[in-house]
Design a protein around this motif. Structure first.
Motif, PDB file in Angstrom:
ATOM      1  N   SER A 151      -0.251  12.169  -1.243  1.00 29.16           N
ATOM      2  CA  SER A 151      -0.820  13.438  -0.784  1.00 29.16           C
ATOM      3  C   SER A 151      -0.613  14.501  -1.846  1.00 29.16           C
ATOM      4  O   SER A 151       0.385  14.474  -2.566  1.00 29.16           O
ATOM      5  CB  SER A 151      -0.142  13.895   0.513  1.00 29.16           C
ATOM      6  OG  SER A 151      -0.318  12.971   1.547  1.00 29.16           O
ATOM      7  N   TYR A 198      -5.899  13.235  -0.675  1.00 30.08           N
ATOM      8  CA  TYR A 198      -5.137  11.995  -0.513  1.00 30.08           C
ATOM      9  C   TYR A 198      -5.612  10.931  -1.497  1.00 30.08           C
ATOM     10  O   TYR A 198      -6.751  10.949  -1.955  1.00 30.08           O
ATOM     11  CB  TYR A 198      -5.307  11.457   0.906  1.00 30.08           C
ATOM     12  CG  TYR A 198      -4.910  12.416   1.990  1.00 30.08           C
ATOM     13  CD1 TYR A 198      -5.880  13.171   2.668  1.00 30.08           C
ATOM     14  CD2 TYR A 198      -3.584  12.577   2.353  1.00 30.08           C
ATOM     15  CE1 TYR A 198      -5.528  14.061   3.668  1.00 30.08           C
ATOM     16  CE2 TYR A 198      -3.216  13.468   3.364  1.00 30.08           C
ATOM     17  CZ  TYR A 198      -4.199  14.203   3.998  1.00 30.08           C
ATOM     18  OH  TYR A 198      -3.842  15.086   4.992  1.00 30.08           O
ATOM     19  N   ARG A 250       0.161   5.788   0.359  1.00 31.65           N
ATOM     20  CA  ARG A 250      -0.769   6.909   0.434  1.00 31.65           C
ATOM     21  C   ARG A 250      -0.109   8.132  -0.178  1.00 31.65           C
ATOM     22  O   ARG A 250       0.935   8.585   0.300  1.00 31.65           O
ATOM     23  CB  ARG A 250      -1.201   7.215   1.870  1.00 31.65           C
ATOM     24  CG  ARG A 250      -2.330   8.245   1.889  1.00 31.65           C
ATOM     25  CD  ARG A 250      -2.857   8.536   3.272  1.00 31.65           C
ATOM     26  NE  ARG A 250      -2.011   9.468   4.004  1.00 31.65           N
ATOM     27  CZ  ARG A 250      -2.447  10.232   5.002  1.00 31.65           C
ATOM     28  NH1 ARG A 250      -3.711  10.173   5.386  1.00 31.65           N
ATOM     29  NH2 ARG A 250      -1.623  11.041   5.627  1.00 31.65           N
ATOM     30  N   SER A 252       0.836  -1.206   0.000  1.00 32.91           N
ATOM     31  CA  SER A 252       0.000   0.000   0.000  1.00 32.91           C
ATOM     32  C   SER A 252       0.871   1.255   0.000  1.00 32.91           C
ATOM     33  O   SER A 252       2.010   1.229   0.475  1.00 32.91           O
ATOM     34  CB  SER A 252      -0.902   0.026   1.239  1.00 32.91           C
ATOM     35  OG  SER A 252      -1.786  -1.068   1.254  1.00 32.91           O
ATOM     36  N   GLN A 275      -5.309   6.875  -1.113  1.00 26.05           N
ATOM     37  CA  GLN A 275      -4.867   5.652  -0.444  1.00 26.05           C
ATOM     38  C   GLN A 275      -4.923   4.524  -1.460  1.00 26.05           C
ATOM     39  O   GLN A 275      -5.989   4.253  -2.027  1.00 26.05           O
ATOM     40  CB  GLN A 275      -5.769   5.345   0.752  1.00 26.05           C
ATOM     41  CG  GLN A 275      -5.420   4.046   1.461  1.00 26.05           C
ATOM     42  CD  GLN A 275      -4.072   4.091   2.155  1.00 26.05           C
ATOM     43  OE1 GLN A 275      -3.738   5.063   2.801  1.00 26.05           O
ATOM     44  NE2 GLN A 275      -3.296   3.011   2.024  1.00 26.05           N
TER      45      GLN A 275
END
Length: 123
Positions: free
Chosen positions: A21, A79, A19, A17, A81
């Motif tokens: 921004s 964001y 994330r 994973s 994800q």
């Protein structure tokens, strides 16, 4: 000068994973819809978009169920994800705004872009 600055990219393995921004340099960006696109050798493709206040969200079919877009207007940040990453997710991910309150999915509606952050997923 207004800026959109992406961060959070990197090199990961399939299944991992990340994330991402995207932070805007001016608070007025909280008034507008934001989107993520990705640029790969085959071209630029829509990933996800979110309306000004967040109730309207759209995803590309290829990322539904794996990616989640969200925003924190107090931080002027949107964001992305990304879970269960696949090698085909490898691309430069860019955020953009259409200067509208409502989210759209068509690339030509987005008029202001960040420089992007590289995401590389190894198999």
């Amino acid at each position: 000068q207004v800026q959109l600055v992406e961060s959070g990219g990197g090199l990961v393995q399939a299944g991992d994973s990340l994330r991402l921004s995207c932070t805007a340099s001016e608070r007025t960006f909280s008034d507008y819809a934001m989107a993520w696109f990705r640029q790969a050798p085959g071209g630029r493709a829509f990933v996800a978009s979110i309306s000004r206040s967040g109730p309207n969200i759209y995803y590309a079919d290829s990322v539904k169920g794996r990616f989640t877009i969200s925003r924190d207007n107090a931080k002027n940040t949107v964001y992305l994800q990304m879970n269960s990453l696949k090698p085909e997710d490898t691309a430069v991910y860019c955020c953009a705004t259409n200067f509208r309150a409502t989210a759209t999915t068509a690339e030509h509606t987005y008029v202001y872009w960040g420089q992007g952050t590289q995401v590389t997923v190894s198999s």
